[in-house]
Write a protein that holds these residues in place. Structure first.
Motif, PDB file in Angstrom:
ATOM      1  N   GLY A  92       0.854  -1.186   0.000  1.00 58.81           N
ATOM      2  CA  GLY A  92       0.000   0.000   0.000  1.00 58.81           C
ATOM      3  C   GLY A  92       0.889   1.235   0.000  1.00 58.81           C
ATOM      4  N   PRO A  93       0.364   2.376  -0.443  1.00 52.15           N
ATOM      5  CA  PRO A  93       1.212   3.574  -0.552  1.00 52.15           C
ATOM      6  C   PRO A  93       1.793   4.017   0.792  1.00 52.15           C
ATOM      7  CG  PRO A  93      -1.099   4.089  -1.012  1.00 52.15           C
ATOM      8  CD  PRO A  93      -0.998   2.605  -0.941  1.00 52.15           C
ATOM      9  N   TYR A  94       1.047   3.823   1.889  1.00 52.04           N
ATOM     10  CA  TYR A  94       1.554   4.264   3.193  1.00 52.04           C
ATOM     11  C   TYR A  94       1.531   3.108   4.188  1.00 52.04           C
ATOM     12  CZ  TYR A  94       1.059   8.762   0.988  1.00 52.04           C
ATOM     13  OH  TYR A  94       1.174   9.802   0.112  1.00 52.04           O
ATOM     14  N   ASP A 151       0.877  -1.193   5.072  1.00 49.91           N
ATOM     15  CA  ASP A 151      -0.179  -2.160   4.824  1.00 49.91           C
ATOM     16  C   ASP A 151      -0.068  -2.719   3.394  1.00 49.91           C
ATOM     17  OD1 ASP A 151      -2.331  -3.768   5.326  1.00 49.91           O
ATOM     18  OD2 ASP A 151      -3.458  -2.195   6.330  1.00 49.91           O
ATOM     19  N   PHE A 172       8.511  -2.929   7.454  1.00 49.25           N
ATOM     20  CA  PHE A 172       7.179  -2.758   8.057  1.00 49.25           C
ATOM     21  C   PHE A 172       7.024  -1.362   8.660  1.00 49.25           C
ATOM     22  CE2 PHE A 172       7.491  -7.363   7.961  1.00 49.25           C
ATOM     23  CZ  PHE A 172       6.251  -7.683   7.452  1.00 49.25           C
ATOM     24  N   GLY A 173       8.141  -0.665   8.848  1.00 52.19           N
ATOM     25  CA  GLY A 173       8.090   0.675   9.431  1.00 52.19           C
ATOM     26  C   GLY A 173       8.253   1.724   8.362  1.00 52.19           C
ATOM     27  N   GLN A 174       9.375   2.456   8.442  1.00 52.31           N
ATOM     28  CA  GLN A 174       9.553   3.602   7.569  1.00 52.31           C
ATOM     29  C   GLN A 174       9.648   3.240   6.096  1.00 52.31           C
ATOM     30  OE1 GLN A 174      12.137   6.809   9.378  1.00 52.31           O
ATOM     31  NE2 GLN A 174      12.855   5.092  10.551  1.00 52.31           N
ATOM     32  N   GLY A 175      10.063   2.005   5.801  1.00 52.99           N
ATOM     33  CA  GLY A 175      10.203   1.585   4.409  1.00 52.99           C
ATOM     34  C   GLY A 175       8.873   1.350   3.722  1.00 52.99           C
ATOM     35  N   ARG A 176       7.842   1.025   4.493  1.00 52.95           N
ATOM     36  CA  ARG A 176       6.478   0.821   3.986  1.00 52.95           C
ATOM     37  C   ARG A 176       6.422  -0.161   2.824  1.00 52.95           C
ATOM     38  NH1 ARG A 176       5.383   7.099   3.916  1.00 52.95           N
ATOM     39  NH2 ARG A 176       5.331   7.455   6.126  1.00 52.95           N
ATOM     40  N   TRP A 188       5.517  -3.855   3.091  1.00 53.37           N
ATOM     41  CA  TRP A 188       5.170  -5.053   3.861  1.00 53.37           C
ATOM     42  C   TRP A 188       5.412  -6.353   3.092  1.00 53.37           C
ATOM     43  CZ3 TRP A 188       0.492  -4.383   7.707  1.00 53.37           C
ATOM     44  CH2 TRP A 188       0.720  -3.246   8.493  1.00 53.37           C
ATOM     45  N   ASP A 246       4.733   5.104  12.502  1.00 53.24           N
ATOM     46  CA  ASP A 246       4.302   3.938  11.722  1.00 53.24           C
ATOM     47  C   ASP A 246       3.540   2.939  12.574  1.00 53.24           C
ATOM     48  OD1 ASP A 246       5.499   4.330   8.944  1.00 53.24           O
ATOM     49  OD2 ASP A 246       7.188   4.756  10.259  1.00 53.24           O
ATOM     50  N   ALA A 281      -0.313   2.007  11.766  1.00 55.59           N
ATOM     51  CA  ALA A 281      -0.690   0.621  11.491  1.00 55.59           C
ATOM     52  C   ALA A 281      -1.763   0.152  12.455  1.00 55.59           C
ATOM     53  CB  ALA A 281       0.540  -0.289  11.585  1.00 55.59           C
ATOM     54  N   ARG A 338      -5.121   1.919  11.884  1.00 56.76           N
ATOM     55  CA  ARG A 338      -5.737   1.460  10.638  1.00 56.76           C
ATOM     56  C   ARG A 338      -6.427   0.111  10.820  1.00 56.76           C
ATOM     57  NH1 ARG A 338      -2.492   2.743   5.452  1.00 56.76           N
ATOM     58  NH2 ARG A 338      -0.859   1.793   6.659  1.00 56.76           N
ATOM     59  N   GLN A 339      -5.846  -0.750  11.694  1.00 59.12           N
ATOM     60  CA  GLN A 339      -6.475  -2.048  11.942  1.00 59.12           C
ATOM     61  C   GLN A 339      -7.837  -1.878  12.616  1.00 59.12           C
ATOM     62  OE1 GLN A 339      -5.343  -4.896  10.772  1.00 59.12           O
ATOM     63  NE2 GLN A 339      -3.656  -3.709   9.911  1.00 59.12           N
ATOM     64  N   TYR A 382       2.508  12.802   8.810  1.00 56.64           N
ATOM     65  CA  TYR A 382       1.550  11.698   8.790  1.00 56.64           C
ATOM     66  C   TYR A 382       0.102  12.179   8.785  1.00 56.64           C
ATOM     67  CZ  TYR A 382       5.153   8.202   9.297  1.00 56.64           C
ATOM     68  OH  TYR A 382       6.225   7.378   9.063  1.00 56.64           O
ATOM     69  N   ILE A 405      -1.808  11.596   5.662  1.00 59.94           N
ATOM     70  CA  ILE A 405      -2.096  10.168   5.457  1.00 59.94           C
ATOM     71  C   ILE A 405      -3.300   9.757   6.303  1.00 59.94           C
ATOM     72  CG2 ILE A 405      -1.174   7.833   5.606  1.00 59.94           C
ATOM     73  CD1 ILE A 405       1.642   9.040   5.414  1.00 59.94           C
ATOM     74  N   GLN A 428      -6.345  11.176   4.630  1.00 61.82           N
ATOM     75  CA  GLN A 428      -6.621  10.475   3.378  1.00 61.82           C
ATOM     76  C   GLN A 428      -7.193   9.082   3.618  1.00 61.82           C
ATOM     77  OE1 GLN A 428      -3.164  10.632   0.778  1.00 61.82           O
ATOM     78  NE2 GLN A 428      -3.888   8.770  -0.216  1.00 61.82           N
ATOM     79  N   THR A 457       5.054  15.392   3.641  1.00 59.19           N
ATOM     80  CA  THR A 457       4.889  13.969   3.377  1.00 59.19           C
ATOM     81  C   THR A 457       5.410  13.686   1.983  1.00 59.19           C
ATOM     82  OG1 THR A 457       2.820  14.230   4.552  1.00 59.19           O
ATOM     83  CG2 THR A 457       3.211  12.096   3.506  1.00 59.19           C
ATOM     84  N   CYS A 458       6.454  12.833   1.877  1.00 60.22           N
ATOM     85  CA  CYS A 458       6.990  12.532   0.551  1.00 60.22           C
ATOM     86  C   CYS A 458       6.110  11.485  -0.129  1.00 60.22           C
ATOM     87  CB  CYS A 458       8.416  12.016   0.657  1.00 60.22           C
ATOM     88  SG  CYS A 458       9.544  13.192   1.380  1.00 60.22           S
ATOM     89  N   PRO A 459       5.996  11.560  -1.483  1.00 61.21           N
ATOM     90  CA  PRO A 459       5.189  10.568  -2.201  1.00 61.21           C
ATOM     91  C   PRO A 459       5.786   9.153  -2.055  1.00 61.21           C
ATOM     92  CG  PRO A 459       6.108  12.222  -3.697  1.00 61.21           C
ATOM     93  CD  PRO A 459       6.562  12.576  -2.344  1.00 61.21           C
ATOM     94  N   PRO A 460       4.934   8.115  -2.131  1.00 53.01           N
ATOM     95  CA  PRO A 460       5.405   6.738  -1.904  1.00 53.01           C
ATOM     96  C   PRO A 460       6.581   6.349  -2.784  1.00 53.01           C
ATOM     97  CG  PRO A 460       3.032   6.780  -2.093  1.00 53.01           C
ATOM     98  CD  PRO A 460       3.489   8.167  -2.367  1.00 53.01           C
ATOM     99  N   THR A 497       9.675   7.750  -1.291  1.00 43.54           N
ATOM    100  CA  THR A 497      10.032   7.007  -0.079  1.00 43.54           C
ATOM    101  C   THR A 497      10.715   5.691  -0.433  1.00 43.54           C
ATOM    102  OG1 THR A 497       8.124   7.970   1.036  1.00 43.54           O
ATOM    103  CG2 THR A 497       9.123   6.065   2.082  1.00 43.54           C
TER     104      THR A 497
END
Lengths: 306, 344
Positions: free
Chosen positions: A50-52, A54, A267-271, A273, B61, B65, B68-69, B83, B86, B89, B326-329, B332
């Motif tokens: 996912g983009p952020y 998950d 799973f953290g900053q790298g996003r 999963w 993070d 996470a 979100r769950q 964040y 995010i 969004q 927030t940087c784009p995916p 990142t």
């Protein structure tokens, strides 16, 4: 009319059925608790990040591909993921070193305990288990307190006039090794002791009577007999050591990643999963294969007399 | 346990959980560790007859996470500005419109309409600060207002520098150091960034978070760090100073948001409004040692904070700072690769 044999057969079948029924709850829990989470990890490794964080429910093998191959972000060439390999090799090397070191320290310790009188043995065993009462993190910080620049060893040596500048021990591989050996030593000593306790010391005496040297007795008599303990101890140390996270971070300074840190990053900053999941399964598979080979090679060779 | 007593226990548990959920006067806060003033909580509890429970998280993070769950039972959380978009969004936070609340008039003008939440529709300022360098000036007498301390370490500090391993912070600092724009995906710039980082690493002793204790004990002589942490270090040892790198440093801010799944929405809104009161914000700042973005709170802050160069950014350095975005995916993803290569 049922014959006596048939009745007996029925009773037996009933008993078998009852046995399965009674153990069913335990089996279900074991299967669900052990394989359920693993299956989820496996599933996630085949999804799209996912983009952020998950995952998105779209099938993708990108996670698995990037375990082994990396696309250079600068010249866009595809090459073997050497960063992952370097990090894995570091974890593996430290785990093997920790296993060997705990074996070197643990073997004489276990032998010492096994050769005491029965009453004192319990006291020694009790002492070995004491560190388990304390949280892993606290034990690791205790090691840090001992070896840091203003720690007990350095200030002691400076006061005695042996050195005038503190020796840099913290944040080195040496520090990680000290920490790992200290933390995992009981896991080696206990299985070693369990097999040494069963050792028939009359065989050792017999060896000496036949003019075997101490080394020969150790190599030809004691070691083969306690081999199951060596195998069990090595496995118990190796598995947590290869996934070690706290000890290398606290004592090694976190400059160089361990495999566990690499997984955590995804799973953290790298996003990412799916990559994290694929990396987890990869390390598990490698460890499992290595252990199978190790166990087969060490335990199949029966002790030969003659 | 037989079936009857088991079902009774289950019934009781159900009863207990529903009564907990519907009981008036509760607020469950999900926050960074060691980041909320116990005295201020007591004041809130007393003022509104609400029982407050605080649960910790250790990173943005983790918080994202978990929330979100769903099913967390938390009402309020404190995500950082990078964040917040995010969370918005992903539909995790409630539009409580703090901009229209009674105490909004107290929010300092520079924090009243931030890019991460235009018009303050969701968030209330909790704390803000900067990321810079901390140096023990007993060991280094040169200029400390530069990222060179970390990326081109002077000889006196070689092998004694720590870097806090926050990927986005380190990447931002390195990009600024080579003269790039934040969140850049420009390969030329990133190549320079990678080279700078890889060349700098041999001079670092560690990459860890525990800076206050390690700077105090002398294990580190310099480190990248947050300003509040720097202030606590200087209070312990007056030789330790905080530098604002001229190449560019970041402003960050953590913000009070109300979760969409909150069960105590009214109390959560009360809390948002409560945090915009200068006296309360000051109580909180006195504990966590960061500025709060509420005008007039200086009057109530301890004297060692109102004059601290770590908290009040000196006028000459203000222009060098920017709020981290927030940087784009896909950007990142590039940063993660450089980060992995740096730490391999």
């Amino acid at each position: 009319m049922a014959t006596a044999a048939e009745i007996e057969k029925q009773a037996e079948a009933r008993e078998v059925r009852n046995r399965w029924l009674l153990s069913a709850p335990a089996l279900i829990i074991i299967l669900l608790a052990a394989s359920g989470p693993l299956l989820i990890v496996l599933l996630y490794s085949f999804l799209t990040p996912g983009p952020y964080g998950d995952v998105e429910w779209k099938f993708s093998t990108e996670g698995w591909v990037s375990v082994f191959l990396e696309r250079d972000i600068f010249d866009d060439t595809l090459s073997f993921a050497s960063a992952h390999l370097t990090i894995f090799w570091r974890s593996l090397r430290l785990a093997i070193m920790a296993t060997v070191a705990t074996l070197i320290f643990g073997f004489p310790t276990a032998y010492f305990i096994a050769t005491r009188s029965e009453r004192t043995r319990d006291i020694w065993l009790f002492l070995i288990t004491i560190p388990f009462w304390t949280n892993l993190l606290i034990r690791t910080f205790a090691v840090l307190q001992v070896i840091r620049n203003e720690g007990i060893i350095n200030t002691g040596l400076i006061k005695l006039g042996i050195i005038d500048q503190p020796i840099q021990m913290l944040y080195t591989d040496f520090a990680i090794m000290v920490g790992m050996v200290y933390v995992y030593l009981p896991l080696m000593v206990l299985p070693l002791y369990a097999s040494m306790e069963k050792l028939d010391f009359r065989l050792v005496e017999a060896g000496y009577d036949l003019y075997a040297s101490r080394w020969q007795v150790l190599k030809r008599i004691i070691f083969p007999l306690v081999r199951p303990g060596v195998v069990a101890g090595s496995i118990l140390v190796f598995i947590p050591a290869i996934g070690a996270y706290v000890t290398p971070s606290v004592l090694g300074g976190g400059k160089n990643m361990m495999f566990a840190n690499l997984i955590e990053l995804q799973f953290g900053q790298g996003r990412n999963w799916p990559l994290g999941a694929a990396l987890s399964i990869t390390v598990m598979a490698i460890v499992m294969v290595a252990l199978l080979v190790y166990v087969r090679n060490t335990s199949s060779s029966e002790v030969r007399h003659g | 346990m037989n079936l009857k007593s088991m079902s009774m226990a289950a019934g009781l548990a159900l009863l207990a959980s529903t009564s907990l959920a519907s009981a008036a006067g509760e607020l469950n806060i999900y926050n960074w560790g060691n980041y909320i003033s116990p005295d201020m909580i007591k004041k809130f509890e007393k003022q509104y007859d609400v029982k407050v429970t605080v649960t910790d998280y250790d990173s943005n993070d983790t918080a994202l996470a978990k929330v979100r769950q769903g099913g967390t039972g938390f009402d309020v959380a404190m995500p950082s500005q990078t964040y917040v978009p995010i969370w918005i969004q992903e539909g995790l936070i409630l539009e409580t419109n703090p901009g229209g609340m009674e105490n909004f008039k107290n929010v300092a003008p520079e924090w009243a309409n931030p890019a991460f939440d235009p018009g303050r529709k969701y968030t209330v300022p909790w704390a803000w600060g900067t990321v810079g360098v901390v140096v023990n000036t007993d060991d280094y007498k040169g200029d400390i207002n530069t990222w060179k301390i970390v990326f081109d370490t002077p000889d006196e500090l070689k092998g004694k520098v720590n870097v806090v391993p926050e990927m986005n912070d380190v990447m931002h600092a390195a990009i600024k150091y080579v003269g790039g724009q934040q969140c850049t995906g420009d390969k030329e710039v990133l190549k320079k960034v990678r080279d700078v980082l890889v060349a700098a690493k041999p001079n670092w002793i560690a990459m860890e978070y525990n800076t206050i204790e390690k700077m105090g004990a002398g294990d580190f002589k310099a480190t990248s760090d947050w300003n509040g942490s720097a202030l606590r270090q200087r209070i312990n040892n007056p030789a330790i100073h905080y530098g604002y790198p001229v190449e560019g440093f970041q402003y960050w801010s953590d913000n009070v948001v109300v979760l969409k799944e909150a069960k105590n929405v009214d109390n959560a809104k009360l809390f948002q409004n409560f945090m915009m009161d200068p006296e309360n914000a000051a109580m909180n700042s006195a504990f966590h040692r960061y500025a709060n973005g509420i005008a007039g709170s200086e009057k109530f802050m301890p004297a060692d904070m109102t004059s601290a160069p770590e908290v009040v950014v000196p006028e000459e350095f203000k222009k060098n700072g920017e709020i981290l975005q927030t940087c784009p995916p896909e950007v990142t993803a590039l940063y993660t690769k450089i980060w992995t290569e740096l730490q391999k």
